[in-house]
Design a protein around this motif. Structure first.
Motif, mmCIF file in Angstrom:
data_model
loop_
_atom_site.group_PDB
_atom_site.id
_atom_site.type_symbol
_atom_site.label_atom_id
_atom_site.label_comp_id
_atom_site.label_asym_id
_atom_site.label_seq_id
_atom_site.Cartn_x
_atom_site.Cartn_y
_atom_site.Cartn_z
ATOM 1 N N THR A 29 47.110 -5.573 -15.565
ATOM 2 C CA THR A 29 46.391 -4.301 -15.492
ATOM 3 C C THR A 29 45.261 -4.476 -14.492
ATOM 4 O OG1 THR A 29 46.890 -3.752 -17.788
ATOM 5 C CG2 THR A 29 45.005 -2.634 -16.781
ATOM 6 N N ARG A 34 38.858 -1.355 -18.078
ATOM 7 C CA ARG A 34 39.691 -1.629 -19.252
ATOM 8 C C ARG A 34 39.350 -2.969 -19.881
ATOM 9 N NH1 ARG A 34 40.420 3.111 -19.901
ATOM 10 N NH2 ARG A 34 42.146 4.219 -18.985
ATOM 11 N N GLU A 37 41.172 -4.065 -25.738
ATOM 12 C CA GLU A 37 41.185 -3.009 -26.755
ATOM 13 C C GLU A 37 41.478 -1.629 -26.178
ATOM 14 O OE1 GLU A 37 38.518 -5.205 -26.376
ATOM 15 O OE2 GLU A 37 39.321 -6.539 -27.932
ATOM 16 N N THR A 38 41.111 -1.391 -24.918
ATOM 17 C CA THR A 38 41.276 -0.058 -24.329
ATOM 18 C C THR A 38 42.418 0.031 -23.316
ATOM 19 O OG1 THR A 38 39.672 -0.498 -22.556
ATOM 20 C CG2 THR A 38 38.819 0.456 -24.622
ATOM 21 N N ASP A 39 43.139 -1.052 -23.121
ATOM 22 C CA ASP A 39 44.225 -1.078 -22.138
ATOM 23 C C ASP A 39 45.503 -0.502 -22.748
ATOM 24 O OD1 ASP A 39 45.850 -1.540 -19.971
ATOM 25 O OD2 ASP A 39 46.065 -3.690 -20.380
ATOM 26 N N ARG A 40 45.534 0.814 -22.903
ATOM 27 C CA ARG A 40 46.694 1.471 -23.526
ATOM 28 C C ARG A 40 47.952 1.327 -22.680
ATOM 29 N NH1 ARG A 40 44.004 7.106 -24.260
ATOM 30 N NH2 ARG A 40 45.481 7.348 -22.587
ATOM 31 N N ARG A 43 49.326 -2.230 -22.973
ATOM 32 C CA ARG A 43 49.885 -2.390 -24.325
ATOM 33 C C ARG A 43 51.229 -1.672 -24.431
ATOM 34 N NH1 ARG A 43 45.607 -1.719 -26.993
ATOM 35 N NH2 ARG A 43 45.570 0.542 -26.940
ATOM 36 N N TRP A 44 51.335 -0.465 -23.882
ATOM 37 C CA TRP A 44 52.571 0.309 -23.936
ATOM 38 C C TRP A 44 53.703 -0.437 -23.215
ATOM 39 C CZ3 TRP A 44 56.088 2.487 -20.636
ATOM 40 C CH2 TRP A 44 56.954 3.424 -21.189
#
Length: 84
Positions: A29, A34, A37-40, A43-44
């Motif tokens: 990323t 980010r 915890e906020t790296d959606r 994570r996806w």
């Protein structure tokens, strides 16, 4: 269309559709804001890869700077986990 046996390279794409098994992946990323915890997005992507049976063997969040990105990519390429 000609029968497969008459095509110039009949086996050229024979591997398409075959089960390749579990492959190693890296997820990088690039963000100045980010955190894990906020790296959606990261994570996806990891979840989709794992659901497909692959292994995420490298995960990093790097700042949006050329040298940081280059360093992460060089680290990935040097890793024996990818066989590059």
């Amino acid at each position: 269309m000609a029968p497969e046996s008459q095509l110039p390279f009949p086996d050229e794409h024979a591997h398409f559709g075959e089960d390749v098994g579990s492959l190693p992946f890296a997820v990088v990323t690039v963000s100045d804001t980010r955190t894990p915890e906020t790296d959606r997005g990261g994570r996806w992507i990891r979840e989709r890869l794992e659901e497909a049976g692959h292994r995420v063997v490298y995960t990093r969040i790097v700042p949006d700077e050329v040298e940081a990105i280059r360093g992460a990519l060089e680290e990935i390429l040097a890793s024996e986990a990818f066989g590059v």
